[in-house]
Motif scaffolding. Structure first.
Motif, mmCIF file in Angstrom:
data_model
loop_
_atom_site.group_PDB
_atom_site.id
_atom_site.type_symbol
_atom_site.label_atom_id
_atom_site.label_comp_id
_atom_site.label_asym_id
_atom_site.label_seq_id
_atom_site.Cartn_x
_atom_site.Cartn_y
_atom_site.Cartn_z
ATOM 1 N N TRP A 9 36.955 34.020 52.654
ATOM 2 C CA TRP A 9 35.836 34.485 51.828
ATOM 3 C C TRP A 9 34.779 33.388 51.666
ATOM 4 O O TRP A 9 33.593 33.692 51.612
ATOM 5 N N SER A 58 41.556 42.945 52.536
ATOM 6 C CA SER A 58 41.698 42.063 51.373
ATOM 7 C C SER A 58 42.579 40.870 51.696
ATOM 8 O O SER A 58 42.283 39.740 51.289
ATOM 9 N N MET A 62 41.183 37.074 51.462
ATOM 10 C CA MET A 62 41.632 36.218 50.364
ATOM 11 C C MET A 62 42.798 35.296 50.712
ATOM 12 O O MET A 62 42.970 34.264 50.067
ATOM 13 N N ARG A 94 26.725 35.037 37.698
ATOM 14 C CA ARG A 94 27.762 35.097 36.673
ATOM 15 C C ARG A 94 27.148 35.129 35.277
ATOM 16 O O ARG A 94 27.596 35.863 34.408
ATOM 17 N N ARG A 101 33.169 42.004 36.327
ATOM 18 C CA ARG A 101 32.970 41.209 37.541
ATOM 19 C C ARG A 101 32.815 39.716 37.227
ATOM 20 O O ARG A 101 32.965 38.872 38.100
ATOM 21 N N GLN A 103 34.712 37.578 35.728
ATOM 22 C CA GLN A 103 35.897 36.775 36.026
ATOM 23 C C GLN A 103 35.960 36.436 37.516
ATOM 24 O O GLN A 103 36.263 35.313 37.892
ATOM 25 N N ASP A 104 35.650 37.411 38.375
ATOM 26 C CA ASP A 104 35.617 37.158 39.820
ATOM 27 C C ASP A 104 34.548 36.132 40.162
ATOM 28 O O ASP A 104 34.757 35.238 40.983
ATOM 29 N N LEU A 105 33.393 36.269 39.529
ATOM 30 C CA LEU A 105 32.298 35.328 39.785
ATOM 31 C C LEU A 105 32.635 33.934 39.272
ATOM 32 O O LEU A 105 32.262 32.935 39.899
ATOM 33 N N ASP A 106 33.350 33.849 38.146
ATOM 34 C CA ASP A 106 33.811 32.550 37.648
ATOM 35 C C ASP A 106 34.682 31.866 38.704
ATOM 36 O O ASP A 106 34.499 30.693 39.015
ATOM 37 N N PHE A 107 35.626 32.626 39.248
ATOM 38 C CA PHE A 107 36.520 32.104 40.275
ATOM 39 C C PHE A 107 35.724 31.621 41.486
ATOM 40 O O PHE A 107 35.920 30.509 41.978
ATOM 41 N N GLU A 108 34.830 32.464 41.971
ATOM 42 C CA GLU A 108 34.039 32.104 43.156
ATOM 43 C C GLU A 108 33.179 30.869 42.902
ATOM 44 O O GLU A 108 33.128 29.966 43.746
#
Length: 135
Positions: A9, A58, A62, A94, A101, A103-108
Motif C-alpha cells: 500500500w 486486501s 496490506m 485526516r 475513516r 483511524q485508517d488515515l491516522d495509521f497511514e
C-alpha cells in the motif's frame, strides 16, 4: 547496496503520487521510469484482484511487500521526498475527516511518516558511505 522495502500500500501511494507529479521534475520522471515496470505489473494485479477476489486484493495490499535492490542515492532522496508529501496529504485529509475513516488515515499518516524518516536515514547513511569512498 541499498535495499528499499515498501508495504504494497505504501508503494501504491508513492507511485500514484509520482504519476501525478512526474512531469514537474526530472528526478521524479527518473524514479517513475526506474520502477514503472514493477508498478504496472502490481497495479494490473491489484485491479484484477479488486474485481474478482477482494480478500486476495486486501491481502496483497496490506500483507505483502515490494522491494528494490541497489537503490541509488538520488532515488532514495526522491522517494523520501514523495513519501513525505503523501504523508502530509494524508495527515491533512485526516484533520478534515471526522468519520470512521480517520483511524485508517491516522495509521497511514504514521506509517508513511515513519517510512519517510527511514528513507532519509538510508539516504544519509549512503551519502556518508559515498563521502568516505571518495577520499
Amino acid at each position: 547496496m541499498t535495499t528499499v522495502t515498501f508495504s504494497t500500500w505504501q508503494f501504491v501511494r508513492l507511485m500514484v503520487r509520482l504519476e501525478e507529479t512526474r512531469d514537474q521534475r526530472a528526478d521524479r520522471r527518473r524514479l517513475y521510469a526506474t520502477w514503472q515496470s514493477d508498478w504496472e505489473k502490481l497495479d494490473a494485479e491489484l485491479e484484477r484482484l479488486r474485481a474478482k477476489d477482494f480478500a486476495a486484493f486486501s491481502d496483497l495490499m496490506m500483507d505483502h511487500e515490494v522491494s528494490f535492490e541497489s537503490v541509488d542515492l538520488d532515488d532514495l532522496k526522491t522517494a523520501a521526498e514523495v513519501v513525505e508529501e503523501v504523508a502530509a496529504q494524508v495527515a491533512h485529509a485526516r484533520k478534515s475527516d471526522g468519520g470512521a475513516r480517520r483511524q485508517d488515515l491516522d495509521f497511514e499518516a504514521e506509517e508513511l511518516a515513519a517510512l519517510g524518516k527511514a528513507l532519509r536515514q538510508s539516504q544519509a547513511a549512503k551519502a556518508g558511505q559515498a563521502g568516505r569512498t571518495k577520499k
